[in-house]
Every structure is written in C-alpha cells, then in structure tokens.
Scaffold this motif. Structure first.
Motif, PDB file in Angstrom:
ATOM      1  N   ASP A  23     -37.091 -34.052 -31.892  1.00 34.07           N
ATOM      2  CA  ASP A  23     -36.343 -35.297 -31.899  1.00 34.07           C
ATOM      3  C   ASP A  23     -35.122 -35.128 -32.801  1.00 34.07           C
ATOM      4  O   ASP A  23     -35.096 -34.254 -33.680  1.00 34.07           O
ATOM      5  N   VAL A  25     -31.950 -36.886 -35.231  1.00 33.97           N
ATOM      6  CA  VAL A  25     -31.216 -37.932 -35.930  1.00 33.97           C
ATOM      7  C   VAL A  25     -29.769 -37.456 -35.989  1.00 33.97           C
ATOM      8  O   VAL A  25     -29.456 -36.444 -36.614  1.00 33.97           O
ATOM      9  N   ARG A  63     -33.076 -37.117 -26.993  1.00 36.96           N
ATOM     10  CA  ARG A  63     -34.276 -37.276 -27.829  1.00 36.96           C
ATOM     11  C   ARG A  63     -33.906 -37.938 -29.153  1.00 36.96           C
ATOM     12  O   ARG A  63     -34.383 -37.560 -30.224  1.00 36.96           O
ATOM     13  N   LYS A  65     -33.717 -40.306 -32.197  1.00 42.14           N
ATOM     14  CA  LYS A  65     -34.599 -41.184 -32.974  1.00 42.14           C
ATOM     15  C   LYS A  65     -33.813 -42.196 -33.798  1.00 42.14           C
ATOM     16  O   LYS A  65     -34.279 -43.304 -34.053  1.00 42.14           O
ATOM     17  N   ALA A  66     -32.607 -41.796 -34.234  1.00 43.30           N
ATOM     18  CA  ALA A  66     -31.775 -42.693 -35.038  1.00 43.30           C
ATOM     19  C   ALA A  66     -30.367 -42.121 -35.094  1.00 43.30           C
ATOM     20  O   ALA A  66     -30.152 -40.928 -34.874  1.00 43.30           O
ATOM     21  N   VAL A  98     -33.397 -47.600 -30.911  1.00 37.48           N
ATOM     22  CA  VAL A  98     -32.860 -46.537 -31.771  1.00 37.48           C
ATOM     23  C   VAL A  98     -32.099 -47.191 -32.920  1.00 37.48           C
ATOM     24  O   VAL A  98     -31.037 -47.792 -32.706  1.00 37.48           O
ATOM     25  N   PHE A 239     -38.292 -40.107 -40.527  1.00 31.81           N
ATOM     26  CA  PHE A 239     -38.417 -39.291 -39.313  1.00 31.81           C
ATOM     27  C   PHE A 239     -38.705 -37.843 -39.701  1.00 31.81           C
ATOM     28  O   PHE A 239     -37.856 -36.956 -39.528  1.00 31.81           O
ATOM     29  N   ALA A 242     -38.007 -34.983 -37.190  1.00 32.18           N
ATOM     30  CA  ALA A 242     -36.715 -34.952 -36.501  1.00 32.18           C
ATOM     31  C   ALA A 242     -35.765 -33.928 -37.125  1.00 32.18           C
ATOM     32  O   ALA A 242     -35.837 -33.623 -38.315  1.00 32.18           O
TER      33      ALA A 242
END
Length: 283
Positions: A23, A25, A63, A65-66, A98, A239, A242
């Motif tokens: 994932d 960021v 993918r 996440k943020a 997100v 995360f 990530a």
C-alpha cells in the motif's frame, strides 16, 4: 524431474496475483511562497499550475492509503491558496475513504495554513509556526523620488480610480479605506474556510483570527492542528505496512535544460520579495 522451463515459469507472477506490492502513502511537498508568477527556474514557489502534476500523481496510486501534504510556506497570493486547496478537495472527493493529512514544517502560516485546511487532519512539529489567519499587503511610496532626479512622470487614465494606490503619487485616504475593505472581505473568506474545514475542533476564541501565529503545542490547544509529530512517525503509526512515496512535480523547462538562474532585475526583485515573506517569521 522439474524442467528448467517449469522452474522459470513458477517464479513468474500469475494473472491476478498482486505479489508483494505494498500500500502507498503519497507525499506532496508544498514548499515556498504562494504566487501566481513563479520563476521559470525555481521550484520554491506554489501555485495551482506548478503543483497540478504532483497532486494528480499522488491521488492516482491504485493502492493508495493516504495522501500527505508536507507544507512549508509563509503564505502569499490568496487566490492561488484557494485554487490549490480546492484542487486538493476535488481530487480527494474521487478517493472516498482515503484521508488527506497535512504536516507543518518550519512555517505553515497565512496561505500556507489555508492549504493545510484542505486536509482532513493537520499535524505539526512542536517547533512549527502555525496560523496567521489574516490578510496583509505592502508596498513602497516613492513620492518625490522622481522629482529629486529630474524625472517627469506622465500618467494618463480613464476612470477616476484607475491609478489607485500608485506608488509614485501621494497616498489618498479614500484609497486606503478601499484597501481595508478588500482586506476585510478576504479575511472573512479565510475565516469561513478555516471554520468550514476545522469545525468543532477550533477553540472558542476570536484570538484565532487576529493574524497571530503559534508554535505547535499552542496550535494544538487552539484546535488549529490535530496532533504533534512528523510525517514519518505519524505514517509509521497509522499505516505501518505502507510505503511512503513522494510525488514530484514536473521540473520547469529551463531547469530541465540545466540553465542557471538569470541575473535579471525581475529575478532579484522576486528573490527579495520571497525573502521578506519568510523573514516575517524569523526565517
């Protein structure tokens, strides 16, 4: 007995197998003075055109996440502040679920804080300078300078207010009053934006909107930020699996060609102006 072909094909990812892809960021750096007219060489300025490619890359990860906004800005042009913030929210709306996190570095003030409010959460270092929810403009008055050097200025206008706030003419009280009204309107828009984005997290005090600034801990107390910490420690906690990746904007053309900064007077003026913006916060 396993053939060489079998052994090789066994190592290839199967269709639909996502392997060990992590994932993401995505980090966008928003560093510099906010201005609509950046240098063609410098990347140390912020406007909607210069950050568009970085923002679209950041929000484009499959993918994701943020998205983290790493902000270091003393502010600048209010319109560009609004345009960049609105663009962030437009892209965020296409990625429901997100979160957008803002991280204040040395200074996140004035237009820089306007940008931070585009995030869902704001974090600051304990030494970060945060706030300056106000409006400022400045200039110089050169009344009498031209006469001193024997220069005659010829100014012709159609419209009684066309030469308003001309630096080579005496300042008029009615022009100053007009400017104050403009400042008041912009200030109200700034306050409304902060209240819209921060809501009930803000402390119930008008101290917030005086144009003052605070260090991280006081900013947290006032509700201007949601927590203290830096990007890596917050992301590692939120995360842990990530991967952090930085979405870089495209370099300006002259920078890609490797041409050095010009010695033009305009470049010097821009540099002095930007230095003055940082100097207001001791930097």
């Amino acid at each position: 007995m396993t053939s060489v072909t079998d052994r090789l094909t066994s190592k290839l990812p199967r269709i639909g197998d996502r392997g060990d892809r992590k994932d993401v960021v995505a980090v966008v750096k928003l560093h510099g003075v906010i201005t609509p007219t950046p240098s063609p060489l410098s990347r140390g300025t912020i406007n909607v055109a210069s950050v568009e490619s970085a923002l679209t890359r950041a929000f484009g990860h499959d993918r994701l996440k943020a998205v983290a906004l790493l902000i270091n800005s003393p502010g600048g042009a209010p319109t560009q502040s609004g345009l960049v913030a609105e663009r962030i929210r437009q892209l965020a709306a296409k990625k429901p679920g997100v979160p957008v996190l803002a991280f204040c570095e040395d200074v996140t003030a004035s237009g820089g804080y306007w940008l931070a409010c585009a995030a869902d959460e704001i974090y600051a270092h304990r030494t970060s300078v945060v706030g300056s929810i106000g409006v400022i403009s400045g200039g110089f008055g050169f009344t009498g300078l031209l006469e001193r050097f024997g220069v005659e200025r010829r100014l012709h206008t159609a419209g009684e207010n066309k030469s308003r706030l001309d630096p080579f003419s005496p300042e008029k009280p009615e022009d100053v009053e007009w400017l104050k009204k403009m400042h008041t309107q912009l200030h109200e828009l700034f306050v409304d934006w902060v209240k819209e984005r921060r809501g009930g997290r803000l402390a119930d005090t008008e101290e917030l909107f005086t144009g003052d600034v605070w260090l991280g801990a006081k900013a947290l107390e006032l509700g201007l930020v949601d927590g203290l910490g830096n990007l890596r420690e917050v992301i590692a906690e939120r995360f842990p699996e990530a991967e952090i990746t930085v979405a870089e904007p495209k370099k300006p053309l002259l920078a890609r060609l490797g041409i050095g900064a010009p010695a033009a007077a305009s470049a010097l003026i821009d540099a002095v102006s930007q230095k003055a913006a940082w100097a207001r916060f001791g930097l």
